[in-house]
Design a protein around this motif. Structure first.
Motif, PDB file in Angstrom:
ATOM      1  N   GLN A  56      -4.879  -1.083  -2.113  1.00 12.48           N
ATOM      2  CA  GLN A  56      -5.957  -1.762  -1.380  1.00 12.48           C
ATOM      3  C   GLN A  56      -6.788  -2.656  -2.297  1.00 12.48           C
ATOM      4  O   GLN A  56      -7.563  -3.485  -1.824  1.00 12.48           O
ATOM      5  N   ILE A  57      -6.599  -2.463  -3.613  1.00  8.66           N
ATOM      6  CA  ILE A  57      -7.295  -3.317  -4.592  1.00  8.66           C
ATOM      7  C   ILE A  57      -6.411  -4.483  -5.015  1.00  8.66           C
ATOM      8  O   ILE A  57      -6.849  -5.629  -5.052  1.00  8.66           O
ATOM      9  N   VAL A  82     -10.820   6.099   4.794  1.00 15.96           N
ATOM     10  CA  VAL A  82      -9.999   5.864   3.608  1.00 15.96           C
ATOM     11  C   VAL A  82      -9.776   4.376   3.375  1.00 15.96           C
ATOM     12  O   VAL A  82      -9.568   3.931   2.257  1.00 15.96           O
ATOM     13  N   GLY A 114     -16.625   5.131  -0.371  1.00 15.96           N
ATOM     14  CA  GLY A 114     -15.376   4.573  -0.856  1.00 15.96           C
ATOM     15  C   GLY A 114     -14.554   5.624  -1.563  1.00 15.96           C
ATOM     16  O   GLY A 114     -14.883   6.817  -1.515  1.00 15.96           O
ATOM     17  N   PRO A 115     -13.493   5.221  -2.260  1.00 18.09           N
ATOM     18  CA  PRO A 115     -12.652   6.169  -2.994  1.00 18.09           C
ATOM     19  C   PRO A 115     -13.439   6.832  -4.118  1.00 18.09           C
ATOM     20  O   PRO A 115     -14.528   6.377  -4.480  1.00 18.09           O
ATOM     21  N   ARG A 116     -12.866   7.876  -4.675  1.00 15.90           N
ATOM     22  CA  ARG A 116     -13.542   8.588  -5.767  1.00 15.90           C
ATOM     23  C   ARG A 116     -13.919   7.584  -6.858  1.00 15.90           C
ATOM     24  O   ARG A 116     -13.064   6.879  -7.398  1.00 15.90           O
ATOM     25  N   LYS A 149      -2.514   9.579  -3.669  1.00 15.89           N
ATOM     26  CA  LYS A 149      -3.915   9.226  -3.386  1.00 15.89           C
ATOM     27  C   LYS A 149      -4.362   8.051  -4.258  1.00 15.89           C
ATOM     28  O   LYS A 149      -5.094   7.163  -3.806  1.00 15.89           O
ATOM     29  N   HIS A 150      -3.925   8.076  -5.504  1.00 16.39           N
ATOM     30  CA  HIS A 150      -4.301   6.991  -6.408  1.00 16.39           C
ATOM     31  C   HIS A 150      -3.661   5.688  -5.951  1.00 16.39           C
ATOM     32  O   HIS A 150      -4.296   4.624  -5.964  1.00 16.39           O
ATOM     33  N   THR A 165      -5.465   3.933  -3.206  1.00 15.56           N
ATOM     34  CA  THR A 165      -6.569   3.111  -3.705  1.00 15.56           C
ATOM     35  C   THR A 165      -6.052   1.823  -4.341  1.00 15.56           C
ATOM     36  O   THR A 165      -6.551   0.726  -4.064  1.00 15.56           O
ATOM     37  N   TRP A 220     -12.173   6.773 -10.649  1.00 14.47           N
ATOM     38  CA  TRP A 220     -10.811   6.243 -10.581  1.00 14.47           C
ATOM     39  C   TRP A 220     -10.791   4.870  -9.901  1.00 14.47           C
ATOM     40  O   TRP A 220     -10.008   4.005 -10.262  1.00 14.47           O
ATOM     41  N   PHE A 221     -11.684   4.702  -8.947  1.00 17.39           N
ATOM     42  CA  PHE A 221     -11.821   3.420  -8.260  1.00 17.39           C
ATOM     43  C   PHE A 221     -12.316   2.345  -9.228  1.00 17.39           C
ATOM     44  O   PHE A 221     -11.755   1.240  -9.300  1.00 17.39           O
ATOM     45  N   TYR A 224     -20.732   1.257  -4.274  1.00 14.22           N
ATOM     46  CA  TYR A 224     -19.835   0.989  -3.139  1.00 14.22           C
ATOM     47  C   TYR A 224     -20.319  -0.231  -2.330  1.00 14.22           C
ATOM     48  O   TYR A 224     -19.523  -1.074  -1.919  1.00 14.22           O
TER      49      TYR A 224
END
Length: 515
Positions: free
Chosen positions: A370-371, A414, A487-489, A363-364, A367, A492-493, A478
């Motif tokens: 995509q960054i 997602v 957006g993601p959590r 999951k991490h 994210t 962590w994002f 976001y």
């Protein structure tokens, strides 16, 4: 009465593979057989048979049982139709053995090998190492010569068994042998005119009108499925075999095979392991012929092989599996990650593959990829988050899987894109939104560490101190970064984006709102 200290809910769960291993005779060598016809992309629904066999094989050998796992590629079966993935030109090959049909891409020796080779490569990744047999080679090297001769000599007895057990009515002239016609080159439901056992010859008249002889010691014909299967049990010494629920129906091919192997070949039916289908969520049972399928090699592009093993390991064979390649897959990967963190338990032991382990949550990575704009950025973000990235190849392979999952299977909720410039949507922020972000900038500036937990909790602390709704603050963040409300959590994002980028973007947002 329950004894003191006894907790009736604490029952030891014995894995289904160990239960099977405990039921077979451990004093004799065993051969566990699996088999699939490579007539199309071999999908994860097919995978259940081979992995079920492998899981039982491992349970048996760990128990000290002498066992061998074989995979029989049914490449001697005919092409039954022009499947959706084939050009219309393949209509000319319908009825021919798939081992004799040209490869669709021109890079393999045959049509069968086109689908078989990537499947066998996938098995290696899944830590499945069977002895691979090909039906075409077994027939054509004379492995089944004596068994075919027996079948031809006892056709009437076999016909009686099939009609009685299955409830079917067969033609009076029925013989359980299909010649490969030398005229049309197809596996033919031909009229058998004569059997010459001393020469291993059958005289036939094909439906195309061609009349000739075929030598079954050279693989110039094959047995019908319901007879071929029990014949293999006898000829190959199969003692354990998983198979789909369709074969285990009353009067089905396992029932008829059991009586045929006993009465015709003086053998025994293998210990049966019936399995249910794997269906694709919302689309039904997988089948290459209908296009409702995901090939194993495609799935291994996005899923670590130990996770695919876990998909089969965790579910009893007789229970259906609904496979969701979207969020369901993400949940499965996380579930296995929690299991592997403990590094113990029977499900972990039967799933784990030593060379694919990594501690970075999928999951991490979804994210992160995509960054990050490139590989170096991926490693920079992961290092900042405290993950071990020494095994660069393993990290990149897992990151590539995350990218492919985002591109092919991730739901829209997602997916995201970090805006390079400040989104116009921030111009509609209220004074309260701008005030909250101004205070958040101060909080973030005072943090000792740019860590997800602190970044996330700072938003809730701000809400408690000012009465602002944390949900509204998350939404503002976001929008400022992604131009969308979700957006993601967040913690962590924000950590993954890095302090310099986030602080600069928040300050830009506040300045834009103050104008």
């Amino acid at each position: 009465m329950q004894k003191q200290g006894d907790n009736s809910t604490d029952k030891i769960q014995i894995h289904w593979a160990d239960v099977i291993a405990s039921k077979v005779d451990d004093n004799v060598p065993h051969r566990i057989a699996t088999g699939i016809t490579p007539s199309g992309p071999i999908h994860i629904g097919n995978m259940r048979e081979v992995l079920t066999g492998d899981i039982v094989y491992k349970a048996m050998t760990e128990k000290g049982i002498d066992a061998e796992l074989i995979y029989n590629a049914d490449d001697f079966d005919p092409l039954r139709k022009v499947y959706p993935f084939l050009p219309e030109s393949y209509e000319q090959y319908i009825g021919m053995p798939i081992c004799d049909i040209p490869c669709p891409c021109g890079k393999h020796e045959s049509y069968a090998d086109h689908f078989l080779e990537p499947f066998l490569k996938s098995l290696e990744e899944l830590d499945v190492k069977p002895k691979v047999l090909k039906s075409s080679e077994l027939y054509r090297t004379g492995k089944y010569t004596e068994e075919i001769k027996t079948v031809l000599e006892k056709s009437s007895e076999i016909k009686e068994i099939l009609e009685r057990v299955s409830g079917r009515t067969l033609p009076d002239t029925w013989v359980p042998f299909y010649p490969i016609c030398k005229g049309c080159r197809k596996i033919s439901n031909a009229e058998i005119l004569e059997h010459i056992p001393e020469k291993n010859l059958v005289k036939y008249k094909c439906e195309c009108g061609h009349e000739d002889y075929c030598d079954y010691s050279k693989g110039e014909g094959k047995l019908v499925w319901r007879v071929d299967w029990p014949m293999r049990w006898s000829a190959l010494g199969v003692t354990v075999e998983p198979f789909g629920k369709d074969h285990s129906a009353s009067g089905g091919s396992y029932d008829t095979g059991k009586e045929i192997v006993e009465k015709i070949f003086n053998g025994s039916a293998p210990f049966p392991i019936q399995y249910e289908w794997i269906s694709l969520k919302g689309k039904g049972a997988m089948a290459s012929s209908t296009g409702v399928a995901i090939s194993i090699e495609s799935m291994l592009e996005i899923v670590p092989p130990d996770v695919l093993r876990y998909l089969i390991v965790r579910t009893k064979p007789e229970k259906a599996i609904s496979f969701d390649p979207g969020m369901g897959l993400l949940t499965l990967i996380d579930e296995y990650a929690r299991l592997s963190e403990k590094g113990e338990g029977r499900e972990y032991e039967l799933s784990a593959i030593s060379d694919v382990a990594t501690d970075i949550p999928f999951k991490h990575l979804v994210t992160v990829v995509q960054i990050a704009q490139d590989e170096d950025a991926i490693f920079e973000i992961l290092k900042r988050s405290g993950y071990n990235v020494e095994n660069r190849d393993a990290v990149l392979k897992r990151a590539d899987r995350a990218k492919i999952w985002v591109d092919k299977y991730a739901p829209d909720m997602v997916r995201f894109t970090v805006r390079k410039e400040l989104p116009d949507e921030v111009l509609s922020f209220s004074a309260a939104d701008i005030d909250a972000l101004t205070l958040l900038i101060d909080k973030y500036a005072s943090l000792k560490e740019w860590k997800a937990e602190y970044l996330h909790n700072a938003i809730y602390d701000l809400g408690n101190e000012t009465g602002a709704n944390p949900k509204d603050i998350f939404t503002s963040i976001y929008i400022a970064i992604l131009g969308q409300k979700r957006g993601p959590r967040a913690g962590w994002f924000i950590e993954a984006l890095g302090q310099d980028f986030v602080m600069k973007r928040l300050i830009e947002t506040v300045n834009a709102g103050a104008q």
